[in-house]
Design a protein around this motif. Structure first.
Motif, PDB file in Angstrom:
ATOM      1  N   ILE C 121       0.413  -4.862 -11.263  1.00 27.22           N
ATOM      2  CA  ILE C 121       0.050  -4.833  -9.844  1.00 27.22           C
ATOM      3  C   ILE C 121      -1.315  -4.182  -9.667  1.00 27.22           C
ATOM      4  O   ILE C 121      -2.114  -4.586  -8.826  1.00 27.22           O
ATOM      5  CB  ILE C 121       1.126  -4.078  -9.035  1.00 27.22           C
ATOM      6  N   GLU C 122      -1.561  -3.176 -10.471  1.00 25.70           N
ATOM      7  CA  GLU C 122      -2.854  -2.509 -10.379  1.00 25.70           C
ATOM      8  C   GLU C 122      -3.977  -3.445 -10.801  1.00 25.70           C
ATOM      9  O   GLU C 122      -5.050  -3.453 -10.203  1.00 25.70           O
ATOM     10  CB  GLU C 122      -2.814  -1.276 -11.274  1.00 25.70           C
ATOM     11  N   LEU C 123      -3.700  -4.257 -11.812  1.00 28.18           N
ATOM     12  CA  LEU C 123      -4.702  -5.211 -12.277  1.00 28.18           C
ATOM     13  C   LEU C 123      -5.156  -6.166 -11.177  1.00 28.18           C
ATOM     14  O   LEU C 123      -6.311  -6.558 -11.125  1.00 28.18           O
ATOM     15  CB  LEU C 123      -4.130  -6.044 -13.441  1.00 28.18           C
ATOM     16  N   VAL C 124      -4.220  -6.549 -10.316  1.00 33.76           N
ATOM     17  CA  VAL C 124      -4.604  -7.472  -9.240  1.00 33.76           C
ATOM     18  C   VAL C 124      -4.946  -6.755  -7.954  1.00 33.76           C
ATOM     19  O   VAL C 124      -5.249  -7.373  -6.946  1.00 33.76           O
ATOM     20  CB  VAL C 124      -3.484  -8.505  -8.960  1.00 33.76           C
ATOM     21  N   GLY C 125      -4.873  -5.443  -7.974  1.00 29.44           N
ATOM     22  CA  GLY C 125      -5.310  -4.675  -6.816  1.00 29.44           C
ATOM     23  C   GLY C 125      -4.334  -4.647  -5.656  1.00 29.44           C
ATOM     24  O   GLY C 125      -4.730  -4.533  -4.507  1.00 29.44           O
ATOM     25  N   LEU C 126      -3.056  -4.757  -5.932  1.00 29.21           N
ATOM     26  CA  LEU C 126      -2.085  -4.729  -4.833  1.00 29.21           C
ATOM     27  C   LEU C 126      -1.280  -3.437  -4.825  1.00 29.21           C
ATOM     28  O   LEU C 126      -0.218  -3.362  -4.223  1.00 29.21           O
ATOM     29  CB  LEU C 126      -1.114  -5.922  -4.960  1.00 29.21           C
ATOM     30  N   ASP C 127      -1.792  -2.395  -5.463  1.00 30.90           N
ATOM     31  CA  ASP C 127      -0.989  -1.181  -5.604  1.00 30.90           C
ATOM     32  C   ASP C 127      -0.688  -0.499  -4.277  1.00 30.90           C
ATOM     33  O   ASP C 127       0.187   0.343  -4.203  1.00 30.90           O
ATOM     34  CB  ASP C 127      -1.658  -0.203  -6.585  1.00 30.90           C
ATOM     35  N   LYS C 128      -1.418  -0.870  -3.221  1.00 28.82           N
ATOM     36  CA  LYS C 128      -1.099  -0.240  -1.937  1.00 28.82           C
ATOM     37  C   LYS C 128      -0.099  -1.060  -1.137  1.00 28.82           C
ATOM     38  O   LYS C 128       0.192  -0.760   0.021  1.00 28.82           O
ATOM     39  CB  LYS C 128      -2.382  -0.077  -1.117  1.00 28.82           C
ATOM     40  N   HIS C 129       0.418  -2.134  -1.713  1.00 25.91           N
ATOM     41  CA  HIS C 129       1.277  -3.036  -0.937  1.00 25.91           C
ATOM     42  C   HIS C 129       2.619  -3.266  -1.614  1.00 25.91           C
ATOM     43  O   HIS C 129       3.217  -4.316  -1.455  1.00 25.91           O
ATOM     44  CB  HIS C 129       0.578  -4.379  -0.754  1.00 25.91           C
ATOM     45  N   LEU C 130       3.105  -2.275  -2.332  1.00 24.60           N
ATOM     46  CA  LEU C 130       4.290  -2.469  -3.156  1.00 24.60           C
ATOM     47  C   LEU C 130       5.522  -2.898  -2.369  1.00 24.60           C
ATOM     48  O   LEU C 130       6.343  -3.653  -2.857  1.00 24.60           O
ATOM     49  CB  LEU C 130       4.623  -1.168  -3.900  1.00 24.60           C
ATOM     50  N   GLU C 131       5.631  -2.360  -1.126  1.00 29.00           N
ATOM     51  CA  GLU C 131       6.863  -2.597  -0.386  1.00 29.00           C
ATOM     52  C   GLU C 131       6.813  -3.840   0.483  1.00 29.00           C
ATOM     53  O   GLU C 131       7.776  -4.161   1.155  1.00 29.00           O
ATOM     54  CB  GLU C 131       7.157  -1.394   0.529  1.00 29.00           C
ATOM     55  N   LYS C 132       5.675  -4.541   0.463  1.00 27.84           N
ATOM     56  CA  LYS C 132       5.552  -5.659   1.396  1.00 27.84           C
ATOM     57  C   LYS C 132       6.283  -6.894   0.883  1.00 27.84           C
ATOM     58  O   LYS C 132       6.403  -7.122  -0.313  1.00 27.84           O
ATOM     59  CB  LYS C 132       4.075  -6.006   1.601  1.00 27.84           C
ATOM     60  N   PHE C 133       6.735  -7.699   1.841  1.00 28.05           N
ATOM     61  CA  PHE C 133       7.400  -8.951   1.519  1.00 28.05           C
ATOM     62  C   PHE C 133       6.416 -10.115   1.699  1.00 28.05           C
ATOM     63  O   PHE C 133       5.454  -9.989   2.420  1.00 28.05           O
ATOM     64  CB  PHE C 133       8.625  -9.140   2.409  1.00 28.05           C
ATOM     65  N   PRO C 134       6.682 -11.238   1.049  1.00 26.42           N
ATOM     66  CA  PRO C 134       5.733 -12.347   1.101  1.00 26.42           C
ATOM     67  C   PRO C 134       5.321 -12.738   2.518  1.00 26.42           C
ATOM     68  O   PRO C 134       4.177 -13.104   2.752  1.00 26.42           O
ATOM     69  CB  PRO C 134       6.473 -13.501   0.416  1.00 26.42           C
ATOM     70  N   SER C 135       6.246 -12.647   3.465  1.00 29.91           N
ATOM     71  CA  SER C 135       5.880 -13.051   4.819  1.00 29.91           C
ATOM     72  C   SER C 135       4.861 -12.110   5.433  1.00 29.91           C
ATOM     73  O   SER C 135       4.248 -12.424   6.443  1.00 29.91           O
ATOM     74  CB  SER C 135       7.119 -13.114   5.708  1.00 29.91           C
ATOM     75  N   GLU C 136       4.676 -10.932   4.822  1.00 30.25           N
ATOM     76  CA  GLU C 136       3.705  -9.983   5.344  1.00 30.25           C
ATOM     77  C   GLU C 136       2.381 -10.042   4.600  1.00 30.25           C
ATOM     78  O   GLU C 136       1.492  -9.229   4.840  1.00 30.25           O
ATOM     79  CB  GLU C 136       4.261  -8.554   5.237  1.00 30.25           C
ATOM     80  N   LEU C 137       2.256 -10.989   3.686  1.00 26.26           N
ATOM     81  CA  LEU C 137       1.045 -11.063   2.869  1.00 26.26           C
ATOM     82  C   LEU C 137       0.208 -12.276   3.227  1.00 26.26           C
ATOM     83  O   LEU C 137       0.731 -13.310   3.622  1.00 26.26           O
ATOM     84  CB  LEU C 137       1.422 -11.147   1.381  1.00 26.26           C
ATOM     85  N   SER C 138      -1.103 -12.121   3.063  1.00 26.87           N
ATOM     86  CA  SER C 138      -1.978 -13.272   3.270  1.00 26.87           C
ATOM     87  C   SER C 138      -1.889 -14.185   2.048  1.00 26.87           C
ATOM     88  O   SER C 138      -1.288 -13.837   1.034  1.00 26.87           O
ATOM     89  CB  SER C 138      -3.417 -12.786   3.443  1.00 26.87           C
TER      90      SER C 138
END
Lengths: 253, 259, 258
Positions: C121-138
């Motif tokens: 997750i850190e490699l792709v830079g999403l470490d601040k969004h661990l708890e989010k669900f797909p519907s909350e992501l761009s």
């Protein structure tokens, strides 16, 4: 799995079910409780040739059609009003949610007291539930018209009525169709509800009478005819809709 | 407008709506002037209060509610399991889907006389019919849910090393939860219809019976009480159900929206 | 033979024809080295997705064989993770980002699984969004989740089927640069299907150009591409671009007259 295999299994299963039905019917000590398929078929033939069945079906069908058409037309009008005028929606939206929860059969006694056990009360019961169902569906559609379309109407300076005719109506068609389709099922529920309680004619009356005279074979005939009728109407509806190119063009929900 | 003002506005308008309906009702009652046939809202409220304070009303509501809840508790899991099985195994589906469809074509209400004949006017007959209705509805939804899992989802799972039974458990079942939720919601509505019908045609208690009793005494006001309670009960069930879904199945709730 | 096949992907005399349909690919022969960033380039209908499907193991070749490390590929598996274009259907709506990335990790302790997932997750830079669900992501974030999910498996190769095609231009550009950085950091073999010439020149060390179907063949092969990636005005870039462009355009014209 190939389609032919599926068909074979389905047919075998239906045949097996009828066979098991026959066996259980024969084994049961009270033949009135579960008449075998042959007895039911006999009853069917009898009712058909005596004209009783056709009369009942005609009766019930007429009621459904009248009630449905009335309810649907009212439903679309009400739905558009609720959907396009936010104040109306805020006022009465909740009331519709409340009304939706009242089973039509609960209203039958009141309507019979008011309007008698004639045809009118049955039209009203059926129209009522269809009205509610179609209204709810149409309201959703009317509320969700893409704002882009409405803005197009605005900047083309279209008059109120033109907007209604050329933007609102076409946009809500998919939702209206959904409401109309589920309305068919509800219309039949309302029909049966009315006919079970105010049983003077129709398929519901056949079923109710058969209950009291313990003629289960006639009851089963009534049930099967009812099921077929409902399914046939729904298939006819789907077929009609698929045949009208305008409706297909307007797009999916 | 701020959110609070908006909610207040909706609230006020809803109240206005109810008041308008009551006013229309009152006017109609006054115009028709046959207090037995068309009671005023005040009379209905009076009767409702009387029935409530004597405890009868709540007893009837409780009985109807109990029948509903028991049937749901039994029918939901059975319907879901059988529905998933039909969705999963083509053989089972080919064998049983046509039968299920045929039975589903017959409105549950029409089966009330049949069940009453078969099981007599007993609690068992009501439960049998309710169980039948609920499980059939949930079955169809569950089956549809299993069958409409996007194939790409299973491909994605396969590429991660998850296949077969594990994929069914970890991908297919969670995928069909939304469909099952819809099925249960529909089943609740149908079950209300069926329980009322069963109570109206053959029972000694419950809201349906209450309405029929009022009918035999020609007291429209009491019938209205029954009808109103039914409406409120349905709304309540719906709200409770939605809240239950939000709480127990938050992952599948629709509240989350894309940015 | 074993030496040559070690950790290499071999596509040997592969043809693919779906039952009673036209022959999509004909006699494809390719060898991919470990750690290469391969782009399979071609117009729509050139069977590039079909080729990727066969490498992934979703399809079997009608004739010939696809093998990795001298073993024939017969089914999909976590050593050849696929990143799909239709990310909405490839993600699982009931799992959040962290659960997604942990999804395929099996047979290890909880702590280790968590560690692997967080690293990806850190490699792709999403470490601040661990708890989010797909519907909350761009859209871009969803694709990153898919990539992280694949990387967490530590696969032998990452297969990407036009993964950025459905994204807007800016997000696409960002993700292209990110995937290049990812490749430089991890050294994974990546096989990337695209129809975008510029994209392939930005990313790939090897470019395979497929002709139009039916009977698509390998029309051109660039290996050890070494050009200034981010400078499209440089002469090397332009030369490559022209070569690929004429290759693809030439093919289309050919097939029209054929």
């Amino acid at each position: 799995m190939r389609a032919s295999t599926k068909l074979a299994i389905s047919t075998a299963s239906i045949v097996a079910t009828i066979a098991i039905w026959g066996v259980i019917g024969a084994l049961m000590r009270q033949p009135e409780l579960l008449p075998g398929p042959l007895a039911v078929f006999d009853a069917f033939r009898q009712m058909l040739t005596s004209g009783e069945l056709t009369a009942a079906v005609g009766c019930s069908l007429a009621r459904v059609v009248v009630g449905y058409v009335l309810g649907a037309m009212l439903g679309i009008a009400t739905g558009i009003m609720l959907g396009r005028v936010p104040t109306v929606y805020d006022c009465f939206g909740g009331i519709f949610e409340f009304l939706k929860g009242i089973p039509p059969i609960a209203l039958v006694p009141i309507i019979i007291i008011w309007l008698g056990i004639g045809e009118v009360s049955k039209y009203v019961v059926i129209a009522y539930i269809v009205w509610i169902v179609v209204t709810i569906s149409t309201t959703v559609g009317a509320r969700e018209i893409p704002i882009l379309r409405l803005r197009t109407g605005a900047f083309l300076a279209l008059g109120r009525f033109t907007v209604l005719r050329r933007i609102v109506f076409p946009s809500i068609i998919p939702y209206v169709l959904i409401g109309l389709r589920s309305g068919i099922g509800f219309a039949f529920v309302a029909l049966v509800s009315a006919e079970l309680i105010a049983a003077n004619s129709g398929i519901g009356q056949i079923i109710m009478d058969a209950r009291f005279s313990l003629q289960t074979d006639r009851m089963i005939v009534g049930l099967i005819v009812l099921g077929c009728l409902g399914a046939a109407i729904q298939m006819a509806f789907d077929f009609l809709i698929s045949r009208i190119p305008v409706l297909k063009r307007v797009g999916q929900v | 407008m701020t959110r609070r003002l908006e909610t207040m506005r909706s609230f006020i308008l809803a109240a206005v709506g109810i008041v308008l309906v009551l006013l229309t009702w009152q006017c109609a009652a006054l115009v028709i002037d046959m207090s037995l046939l068309v009671p005023t809202p005040a009379v209905v409220a009076q009767n409702m209060w009387a029935a409530a304070s004597s405890g009868h009303l709540f007893a009837d509501i409780a009985v109807s509610l109990k029948r509903l809840l028991v049937a749901l508790a039994l029918g939901m899991p059975v319907g879901a399991i059988v529905g998933c099985a039909l969705g999963r195994w083509e053989v089972l589906d080919a064998a049983f889907n046509p039968l299920v469809r045929m039975f589903n074509a017959i409105p549950a209400i029409a089966l009330v006389p049949f069940f009453l004949l078969w099981f007599g006017i007993t609690e068992a007959s009501r439960y049998a019919l309710l169980f039948y209705t609920v499980s059939l509805t949930v079955l169809l939804s569950a089956r549809q849910g299993v069958r409409s899992v996007p194939p790409l989802r299973l491909k994605a799972a396969a590429t991660l090393g998850v296949t077969g039974v594990e994929a069914f458990r970890r991908i297919v079942l969670p995928s069909c939860v939304p469909a099952i939720i819809v099925g249960v919601r529909t089943a609740i509505g149908l079950a209300v219809m069926v329980v009322v019908a069963a109570e109206m045609l053959g029972a000694e208690n419950g809201l349906g019976y209450l309405i029929m009793q009022a009918r035999s005494h020609f007291i429209v006001a009491d019938m209205a009480v029954g009808v109103i309670c039914l409406g409120l009960l349905s709304v309540l069930l719906d709200r409770v159900f939605n809240r239950a879904v939000e709480t127990l199945l938050p992952r599948w709730s629709v509240r989350r929206r894309v940015r | 033979m074993d030496q040559l096949a070690w950790k290499r992907l071999l596509v040997h005399q592969v043809s693919k024809q779906f039952s009673s349909g036209p022959c999509i690919l004909k006699d494809i022969n390719l060898v991919f080295d470990r750690g290469a960033f391969v782009c399979i380039l071609g117009p729509s209908g050139s069977g590039k997705s079909t080729l990727l499907d066969m490498i992934a193991g979703f399809e079997r070749p009608t004739s010939g064989r696809v093998s990795y490390d001298a073993r024939e590929i017969t089914s999909p598996g976590p050593d050849r993770v696929v990143v799909f274009q239709d990310v909405a259907n490839a993600l699982f709506p009931w799992l959040n980002v962290l659960e997604h990335v942990e999804f395929g990790l099996k047979g290890m302790a909880w702590a280790q699984r968590r560690e692997r997932a967080l690293a990806a997750i850190e490699l792709v830079g999403l470490d601040k969004h661990l708890e989010k669900f797909p519907s909350e992501l761009s859209g871009g974030m969803k694709q990153r989740v898919q990539i992280a999910r694949g990387l967490a498996m530590d696969p032998a190769m990452l297969l990407m089927d036009e993964p950025f095609g459905a994204l807007d231009a800016i997000t696409r550009r960002n993700l292209q640069l990110e995937i290049r950085q990812l490749w430089l950091r991890t050294g994974k073999t990546i096989i990337f299907v695209t129809h975008d010439i510029a994209e392939s020149l930005l990313l790939a060390t090897d470019i395979v150009v497929l002709s139009m179907g039916p009977n698509a063949r390998v029309r051109d092969r660039l290996t050890k591409v070494d050009i200034p990636r981010t400078d499209p005005t440089s002469p090397e870039f332009v030369e490559c671009y022209r070569r690929l462009e004429s290759c693809i355009e030439g093919l289309s014209a050919d097939d029209e007259t054929a």
